[in-house]
Design an enzyme around this catalytic site. Sequence first.
Site, mmCIF file in Angstrom:
data_model
loop_
_atom_site.group_PDB
_atom_site.id
_atom_site.type_symbol
_atom_site.label_atom_id
_atom_site.label_comp_id
_atom_site.label_asym_id
_atom_site.label_seq_id
_atom_site.Cartn_x
_atom_site.Cartn_y
_atom_site.Cartn_z
ATOM 1 C CB ILE A 156 -7.759 4.669 -28.321
ATOM 2 C CG1 ILE A 156 -6.595 5.598 -28.655
ATOM 3 C CG2 ILE A 156 -7.885 4.436 -26.821
ATOM 4 C CD1 ILE A 156 -5.225 5.096 -28.276
ATOM 5 C CB ALA A 193 3.850 6.409 -10.582
ATOM 6 C CE LYS A 252 5.597 6.335 -3.585
ATOM 7 N NZ LYS A 252 4.962 6.639 -2.284
ATOM 8 C CE LYS A 275 -1.213 -1.605 -4.658
ATOM 9 N NZ LYS A 275 -0.462 -1.103 -3.508
ATOM 10 C CB THR A 276 -3.666 4.218 -7.313
ATOM 11 O OG1 THR A 276 -3.982 3.169 -6.405
ATOM 12 C CG2 THR A 276 -4.919 4.852 -7.858
ATOM 13 C CG HIS A 298 -9.628 -6.747 -8.930
ATOM 14 N ND1 HIS A 298 -10.386 -7.823 -8.623
ATOM 15 C CD2 HIS A 298 -10.464 -5.748 -9.260
ATOM 16 C CE1 HIS A 298 -11.658 -7.498 -8.775
ATOM 17 N NE2 HIS A 298 -11.726 -6.235 -9.168
ATOM 18 C CB VAL A 325 -0.988 -0.034 1.207
ATOM 19 C CG1 VAL A 325 -0.243 -0.001 2.540
ATOM 20 C CG2 VAL A 325 -2.001 1.096 1.129
ATOM 21 C CG ASP A 326 0.212 4.844 1.048
ATOM 22 O OD1 ASP A 326 -0.763 5.035 0.289
ATOM 23 O OD2 ASP A 326 0.233 5.175 2.253
HETATM 24 P P1 GDP Z 1 -1.052 2.576 -3.877
HETATM 25 O O1 GDP Z 1 -1.599 2.424 -2.496
HETATM 26 O O2 GDP Z 1 0.071 1.604 -4.125
HETATM 27 O O3 GDP Z 1 -2.077 2.539 -4.976
HETATM 28 O O4 GDP Z 1 -0.322 4.008 -3.908
HETATM 29 P P2 GDP Z 1 -0.769 5.379 -4.593
HETATM 30 O O5 GDP Z 1 -0.658 5.301 -6.060
HETATM 31 O O6 GDP Z 1 -2.069 5.801 -4.021
HETATM 32 O O7 GDP Z 1 0.399 6.328 -4.080
HETATM 33 C C1 GDP Z 1 0.586 6.626 -2.702
HETATM 34 C C2 GDP Z 1 1.134 8.043 -2.564
HETATM 35 O O8 GDP Z 1 2.426 8.128 -3.170
HETATM 36 C C3 GDP Z 1 0.271 9.098 -3.247
HETATM 37 O O9 GDP Z 1 0.281 10.262 -2.465
HETATM 38 C C4 GDP Z 1 0.984 9.326 -4.569
HETATM 39 O O10 GDP Z 1 0.745 10.617 -5.080
HETATM 40 C C5 GDP Z 1 2.439 9.143 -4.174
HETATM 41 N N1 GDP Z 1 3.251 8.652 -5.307
HETATM 42 C C6 GDP Z 1 3.021 7.564 -6.066
HETATM 43 N N2 GDP Z 1 3.990 7.432 -6.977
HETATM 44 C C7 GDP Z 1 4.850 8.457 -6.818
HETATM 45 C C8 GDP Z 1 6.068 8.865 -7.455
HETATM 46 O O11 GDP Z 1 6.571 8.253 -8.405
HETATM 47 N N3 GDP Z 1 6.673 9.973 -6.943
HETATM 48 C C9 GDP Z 1 6.181 10.678 -5.908
HETATM 49 N N4 GDP Z 1 6.851 11.749 -5.495
HETATM 50 N N5 GDP Z 1 5.032 10.338 -5.292
HETATM 51 C C10 GDP Z 1 4.376 9.240 -5.723
#
Ligand code: GDP
Length: 351
Positions: A38, A197, A129, A18-19, A78, A14-15
């Site tokens: 597309i 991402a 990141k 992925k999203t 999922h 989590v975080d």
């Molecule tokens: P998930 O729980 O894996 O789906 O994670 P999210 O996609 O919701 O991302 C968690 C947090 O990390 C969010 O606040 C995103 O904006 C941030 N985040 C995701 N990818 C990146 C990245 O490549 N760089 C930075 N700086 N923040 C990121």
Amino acid sequence: MAIRQPVVSVLGHVDHGKTKLLDRIRGTAVGDREAGAITQHIGATEVPIGRIYEMCGSIIGSKKFTVPGLLFIDTPGHQAFTSLRARGGSLADLAVLVIDIREGLMPQTIESIHILRQYKTPFVIALNKVDTIEGWNSTADRPFVLSEKDQQAHTKEVFEQHMYEIISQLSGNGVFADRYDRIDDFTKAVALIPISAKTGEGVPDLMLMLIGLAQRFLETRLTKEEGPGKGTVLEVKEVKGLGQTLDMILYSGTLKTGATVAIGTRGAPLVTRIKAILKPKPLDEIRDPRDRFDNVKELHAAAGVKIAVQDATGVIAGAPIRVVKNAKDPSIQEITEETSIKIETEEKGIT
Ligand code: GDP
């Protein structure tokens, strides 16, 4: 022989992003309309090969692929993923394991590795990141191998330290991984692709790696089967005007309106009929929000689609769905076996 797009699932703690990665991919998929038609999907995003050639620019060289693109399942982690079948066509042909480069391996990362192993799903690792590395100089959507050249020596050093720490954690968990551009034999090492991402850096490298692996190792599996449709249910929804609908990924064969299908439930498989196959209309053709779908008579794998069915009693997300001849079709037995594998996995707490 024509081959279909591999179905790709995104997993990770989590975080870890992925999203955000899937959002970036959706943005990417739209891109320039010139790059290829597309195709709209339900529950999945298709990145056509034309778009991948365009994104990769110089790093693709003279390579040519017959894989027509990638089909990413939109919902990360999922629960349908856990219904991957132990034998034969599983839901995901390939997976991306997302790891936050500063956090490294966390409990759900390790759990994801176990799931991937259990189902023998080939995967790559997106080291996400990279833009958060001290002093990192970002250029949106640039291939990582070019972006890295622009970094100061100290920044590169910090990046390498984080990467080697993760390589060592992975090796502690039985995964031999290395930076993708340093791997000679992809049957021996898992590819690490540094990405952001947020800025889109490294996303071209990730796409290229997935296409390359699919072309090289999955060609037979991706050969288009003209037989009866096989898929996995992502969601069961009651929709006004349509009745019971199932969002599903069709990963093999053909689906036709009026066909009889067998679908997994907690009990005996449900045998019902497809009333309609619904594909989302292109955004610019939607005039009335109630009229979001096109009715299609026939659909070929791989695709994400909504189907209206006569009955959906007891159908669970992640259940297998197959076109069958009638209620006595012997392949219904396989549905029973697959569904029991899924339920067993769920009960062990692997979701
Ligand atoms: P998930 O729980 O894996 O789906 O994670 P999210 O996609 O919701 O991302 C968690 C947090 O990390 C969010 O606040 C995103 O904006 C941030 N985040 C995701 N990818 C990146 C990245 O490549 N760089 C930075 N700086 N923040 C990121």
